[in-house]
Design a protein around this motif. Structure first.
Motif, PDB file in Angstrom:
ATOM      1  N   GLN B  27      13.430   5.666  22.755  1.00  0.00           N
ATOM      2  CA  GLN B  27      13.310   4.907  23.997  1.00  0.00           C
ATOM      3  C   GLN B  27      11.941   5.053  24.636  1.00  0.00           C
ATOM      4  O   GLN B  27      11.663   4.442  25.657  1.00  0.00           O
ATOM      5  CB  GLN B  27      14.371   5.356  25.005  1.00  0.00           C
ATOM      6  CG  GLN B  27      15.769   5.145  24.515  1.00  0.00           C
ATOM      7  CD  GLN B  27      16.805   5.567  25.545  1.00  0.00           C
ATOM      8  OE1 GLN B  27      16.507   5.657  26.724  1.00  0.00           O
ATOM      9  NE2 GLN B  27      18.011   5.826  25.101  1.00  0.00           N
ATOM     10  N   ARG B  28      11.126   5.896  24.013  1.00  0.00           N
ATOM     11  CA  ARG B  28       9.791   6.124  24.528  1.00  0.00           C
ATOM     12  C   ARG B  28       9.840   6.619  25.966  1.00  0.00           C
ATOM     13  O   ARG B  28       9.033   6.192  26.801  1.00  0.00           O
ATOM     14  CB  ARG B  28       8.954   4.849  24.446  1.00  0.00           C
ATOM     15  CG  ARG B  28       7.551   5.035  23.893  1.00  0.00           C
ATOM     16  CD  ARG B  28       6.637   3.954  24.385  1.00  0.00           C
ATOM     17  NE  ARG B  28       6.356   4.159  25.786  1.00  0.00           N
ATOM     18  CZ  ARG B  28       5.341   4.867  26.233  1.00  0.00           C
ATOM     19  NH1 ARG B  28       4.492   5.422  25.420  1.00  0.00           N
ATOM     20  NH2 ARG B  28       5.137   5.015  27.527  1.00  0.00           N
ATOM     21  N   THR B  29      10.791   7.448  26.271  1.00  0.00           N
ATOM     22  CA  THR B  29      10.879   7.989  27.629  1.00  0.00           C
ATOM     23  C   THR B  29      10.998   9.506  27.586  1.00  0.00           C
ATOM     24  O   THR B  29      11.387  10.083  26.569  1.00  0.00           O
ATOM     25  CB  THR B  29      12.112   7.438  28.381  1.00  0.00           C
ATOM     26  OG1 THR B  29      13.287   7.784  27.656  1.00  0.00           O
ATOM     27  CG2 THR B  29      12.027   5.935  28.537  1.00  0.00           C
ATOM     28  N   VAL B  41       0.399   6.260  27.014  1.00  0.00           N
ATOM     29  CA  VAL B  41       0.644   6.144  25.581  1.00  0.00           C
ATOM     30  C   VAL B  41       0.162   7.386  24.837  1.00  0.00           C
ATOM     31  O   VAL B  41       0.891   7.982  24.044  1.00  0.00           O
ATOM     32  CB  VAL B  41      -0.054   4.888  25.028  1.00  0.00           C
ATOM     33  CG1 VAL B  41       0.061   4.855  23.515  1.00  0.00           C
ATOM     34  CG2 VAL B  41       0.577   3.644  25.625  1.00  0.00           C
TER      35      VAL B  41
END
Lengths: 117, 117
Positions: B27-29, B41
């Motif tokens: 989830q890139r969290t 990033v």
DNA sequence: TCCTGCTGTAAAAGAGTTGTGAACGACGCT
DNA sequence: AGCGTCGTTCACAACTCTTTTACAGCAGGA
């Protein structure tokens, strides 16, 4: 605690709820504070894609694929432009609520929150 | 006893856990004590690389290759600068925990530990 | 103690990203 | 044809992120 609720509302009729916002996928309608919110096809589709993935950061590429279909052209700004349009309509109908967060360099996240003090 | 746990969370969804820190790769969290932590990033990528190698001392060169890609230029300080940024954000969100140890002359090591008395 | 090399980090400089108004063409309606 | 709506693209300002630079503090060795 999840930010948006999703439940089936009869056969095939799914409704996403997030604060004063209600997205009726089956009817292709949106209620803001009980009043109808008029969205274009693209706007509705974008909202549906985001709202059905609450608290998930979705990349531009994935959004593009889901809403526009296919691979996002390089330097394409369609997603940004529509997020902007959507935000404006949402804010006009539902003040003091924020729905779409930007994740710079990556994408957007549907994360409804009240801005009330 | 391992310092960080890594487990699959449904199809393709990997989550790294280390004390009050939770890195959701898919989830890139990042969750710090349950609250969302906003990383850029580069910061996220660096954290993912380190957190997925708990208790392993990773050289600057390797970190650079994994996060920036390619060979690290001589005298480059990017890795140090980003470790510093990451430490600050982690400490701001999770006081009394230490996550990244320096190994002088070599690199860094992800080794979460509580500083509580 | 005086070097020397390494690390932490603030700040400047450079590069890239996002928000958004406006222009434009396509389409449908009257 | 004239008009309004929608979707796309462009341009530019504003902003954020990344890289580089500079310097101070440490640690180790001669």
């Amino acid at each position: 605690m999840e930010a948006a609720n999703s439940h089936l509302n009869g056969p095939g009729g799914e409704v996403l709820t997030a604060g004063p916002l209600e997205v009726r996928l089956d009817q292709r309608t949106v209620l803001a504070d009980g009043r109808g919110l008029v969205l274009t096809v693209r706007e509705f589709h974008l909202l549906a894609v985001l709202a059905s993935r609450p608290e998930r950061v979705v990349s531009r590429e994935e959004i593009y694929d889901l809403v526009w279909g296919g691979k996002m052209p390089v330097h394409d700004r369609s997603v940004d432009v529509y997020v902007s349009k959507l935000r404006h309509k949402l804010e006009a109908s539902i003040p003091h609520w924020s729905y779409i967060q930007t994740h710079i360099g990556f994408g957007y996240c549907f994360s409804p929150r009240s801005l009330a003090a």
